[in-house]
Design a protein around this motif. Structure first.
Motif, mmCIF file in Angstrom:
data_model
loop_
_atom_site.group_PDB
_atom_site.id
_atom_site.type_symbol
_atom_site.label_atom_id
_atom_site.label_comp_id
_atom_site.label_asym_id
_atom_site.label_seq_id
_atom_site.Cartn_x
_atom_site.Cartn_y
_atom_site.Cartn_z
ATOM 1 N N THR A 132 0.849 -1.181 0.000
ATOM 2 C CA THR A 132 0.000 0.000 0.000
ATOM 3 C C THR A 132 0.887 1.233 0.000
ATOM 4 O O THR A 132 1.809 1.335 0.815
ATOM 5 C CB THR A 132 -0.892 0.021 1.258
ATOM 6 N N THR A 133 0.614 2.162 -0.912
ATOM 7 C CA THR A 133 1.390 3.402 -0.959
ATOM 8 C C THR A 133 0.987 4.296 0.205
ATOM 9 O O THR A 133 -0.198 4.526 0.436
ATOM 10 C CB THR A 133 1.161 4.133 -2.295
ATOM 11 N N LEU A 134 1.973 4.763 0.932
ATOM 12 C CA LEU A 134 1.723 5.666 2.055
ATOM 13 C C LEU A 134 1.540 7.091 1.544
ATOM 14 O O LEU A 134 2.124 7.466 0.519
ATOM 15 C CB LEU A 134 2.901 5.626 3.036
ATOM 16 N N ASP A 135 0.765 7.881 2.259
ATOM 17 C CA ASP A 135 0.653 9.299 1.921
ATOM 18 C C ASP A 135 2.025 9.948 2.052
ATOM 19 O O ASP A 135 2.851 9.527 2.878
ATOM 20 C CB ASP A 135 -0.313 10.003 2.876
ATOM 21 N N ASP A 136 2.263 10.988 1.240
ATOM 22 C CA ASP A 136 3.507 11.749 1.370
ATOM 23 C C ASP A 136 3.605 12.256 2.803
ATOM 24 O O ASP A 136 2.594 12.596 3.425
ATOM 25 C CB ASP A 136 3.515 12.937 0.411
ATOM 26 N N PHE A 137 4.809 12.294 3.336
ATOM 27 C CA PHE A 137 4.987 12.813 4.697
ATOM 28 C C PHE A 137 6.247 13.649 4.764
ATOM 29 O O PHE A 137 7.178 13.476 3.986
ATOM 30 C CB PHE A 137 5.017 11.675 5.733
ATOM 31 N N THR A 138 6.236 14.606 5.678
ATOM 32 C CA THR A 138 7.371 15.498 5.879
ATOM 33 C C THR A 138 7.864 15.334 7.308
ATOM 34 O O THR A 138 7.068 15.386 8.253
ATOM 35 C CB THR A 138 6.971 16.965 5.630
ATOM 36 N N THR A 139 9.157 15.153 7.458
ATOM 37 C CA THR A 139 9.735 15.041 8.793
ATOM 38 C C THR A 139 9.819 16.424 9.423
ATOM 39 O O THR A 139 9.884 17.434 8.730
ATOM 40 C CB THR A 139 11.133 14.412 8.725
ATOM 41 N N ALA A 140 9.799 16.468 10.729
ATOM 42 C CA ALA A 140 9.893 17.740 11.445
ATOM 43 C C ALA A 140 11.255 18.371 11.203
ATOM 44 O O ALA A 140 12.268 17.668 11.069
ATOM 45 C CB ALA A 140 9.680 17.511 12.939
ATOM 46 N N ALA A 141 11.267 19.688 11.144
ATOM 47 C CA ALA A 141 12.527 20.413 10.968
ATOM 48 C C ALA A 141 13.389 20.255 12.216
ATOM 49 O O ALA A 141 12.879 20.103 13.325
ATOM 50 C CB ALA A 141 12.252 21.883 10.706
ATOM 51 N N ALA A 142 14.680 20.281 12.009
ATOM 52 C CA ALA A 142 15.616 20.209 13.132
ATOM 53 C C ALA A 142 15.481 21.472 13.964
ATOM 54 O O ALA A 142 15.245 22.561 13.436
ATOM 55 C CB ALA A 142 17.045 20.059 12.625
ATOM 56 N N THR A 143 15.614 21.329 15.265
ATOM 57 C CA THR A 143 15.513 22.489 16.142
ATOM 58 C C THR A 143 16.904 22.935 16.559
ATOM 59 O O THR A 143 17.794 22.116 16.798
ATOM 60 C CB THR A 143 14.691 22.168 17.392
ATOM 61 N N ALA A 144 17.073 24.237 16.641
ATOM 62 C CA ALA A 144 18.350 24.795 17.090
ATOM 63 C C ALA A 144 18.426 24.644 18.603
ATOM 64 O O ALA A 144 17.429 24.773 19.305
ATOM 65 C CB ALA A 144 18.446 26.257 16.703
ATOM 66 N N THR A 145 19.588 24.375 19.088
ATOM 67 C CA THR A 145 19.792 24.219 20.520
ATOM 68 C C THR A 145 20.507 25.444 21.065
ATOM 69 O O THR A 145 21.519 25.880 20.512
ATOM 70 C CB THR A 145 20.638 22.963 20.794
ATOM 71 N N ALA A 146 19.967 26.000 22.135
ATOM 72 C CA ALA A 146 20.597 27.163 22.768
ATOM 73 C C ALA A 146 21.905 26.724 23.416
ATOM 74 O O ALA A 146 22.025 25.597 23.892
ATOM 75 C CB ALA A 146 19.660 27.754 23.806
ATOM 76 N N PRO A 147 22.884 27.611 23.433
ATOM 77 C CA PRO A 147 24.156 27.255 24.083
ATOM 78 C C PRO A 147 23.946 26.969 25.563
ATOM 79 O O PRO A 147 23.065 27.545 26.193
ATOM 80 C CB PRO A 147 25.032 28.493 23.901
ATOM 81 N N ASP A 148 24.724 26.096 26.090
ATOM 82 C CA ASP A 148 24.657 25.744 27.510
ATOM 83 C C ASP A 148 25.291 26.873 28.314
ATOM 84 O O ASP A 148 26.496 27.111 28.231
ATOM 85 C CB ASP A 148 25.396 24.424 27.726
ATOM 86 N N SER A 149 24.473 27.561 29.103
ATOM 87 C CA SER A 149 24.982 28.730 29.840
ATOM 88 C C SER A 149 26.016 28.351 30.887
ATOM 89 O O SER A 149 26.800 29.173 31.325
ATOM 90 C CB SER A 149 23.830 29.492 30.502
ATOM 91 N N SER A 150 26.037 27.082 31.280
ATOM 92 C CA SER A 150 27.010 26.674 32.294
ATOM 93 C C SER A 150 28.424 26.665 31.724
ATOM 94 O O SER A 150 29.386 26.686 32.472
ATOM 95 C CB SER A 150 26.668 25.307 32.868
ATOM 96 N N THR A 151 28.562 26.644 30.404
ATOM 97 C CA THR A 151 29.897 26.628 29.812
ATOM 98 C C THR A 151 30.228 27.934 29.101
ATOM 99 O O THR A 151 31.317 28.102 28.586
ATOM 100 C CB THR A 151 30.026 25.480 28.789
ATOM 101 N N THR A 152 29.271 28.897 29.078
ATOM 102 C CA THR A 152 29.529 30.156 28.391
ATOM 103 C C THR A 152 29.567 31.343 29.344
ATOM 104 O O THR A 152 29.648 32.472 28.921
ATOM 105 C CB THR A 152 28.455 30.417 27.317
ATOM 106 N N GLY A 153 29.508 31.069 30.630
ATOM 107 C CA GLY A 153 29.538 32.154 31.620
ATOM 108 C C GLY A 153 30.933 32.763 31.727
ATOM 109 O O GLY A 153 31.906 32.251 31.193
ATOM 110 N N THR A 154 31.006 33.884 32.406
ATOM 111 C CA THR A 154 32.320 34.530 32.586
ATOM 112 C C THR A 154 32.919 34.102 33.906
ATOM 113 O O THR A 154 32.213 33.836 34.871
ATOM 114 C CB THR A 154 32.170 36.054 32.552
ATOM 115 N N SER A 155 34.187 34.020 33.950
ATOM 116 C CA SER A 155 34.868 33.703 35.212
ATOM 117 C C SER A 155 35.973 34.722 35.410
ATOM 118 O O SER A 155 36.502 35.292 34.461
ATOM 119 C CB SER A 155 35.438 32.293 35.180
ATOM 120 N N LYS A 156 36.289 34.972 36.661
ATOM 121 C CA LYS A 156 37.313 35.984 36.988
ATOM 122 C C LYS A 156 38.589 35.332 37.411
ATOM 123 O O LYS A 156 38.695 34.274 37.847
ATOM 124 C CB LYS A 156 36.796 36.908 38.083
#
Length: 75
Positions: A51-75
Motif C-alpha cells: 500500500t502506498t503511504l501518503d507523502d509525509f514530511t519530517t519535522a525540521a531540526a531544532t536549534a539548541t541554545a548554548p549551555d549557559s554553564s559553559t559560556t559564563g564569565t569567570s574571573k
C-alpha cells in the motif's frame, strides 16, 4: 503460543526494504529533518501486496541554545 502481533515492512521510493517486520507504530530511522518523502509503501510481513503511504514530511531540526554553564564569565 505463536506470536500474533501484526508486523509491517516499509519500502522506500526505489522499492528497497528499509523497515523489516516492525509492529505498529512503525518507526523509520535515518530520515533527514525537514524533508518530504514520497512513494513509500507498506506491506504486511510476507505479503506481496503493498500500500502506498501518503507523502509525509519530517519535522525540521531544532536549534539548541548554548549551555549557559559553559559560556559564563569567570574571573
Amino acid at each position: 503460543m505463536a506470536d500474533t502481533t501484526v508486523k509491517f515492512d516499509i519500502f522506500d521510493d526505489s522499492g528497497k526494504k528499509i523497515v523489516d517486520a516492525q509492529p505498529s507504530p512503525v518507526t523509520i530511522s535515518g530520515l533527514t529533518a525537514g524533508k518530504t518523502y514520497k512513494g513509500y509503501k507498506a506491506a504486511y510481513v510476507g505479503a506481496t501486496a503493498q500500500t502506498t503511504l501518503d507523502d509525509f514530511t519530517t519535522a525540521a531540526a531544532t536549534a539548541t541554545a548554548p549551555d549557559s554553564s559553559t559560556t559564563g564569565t569567570s574571573k
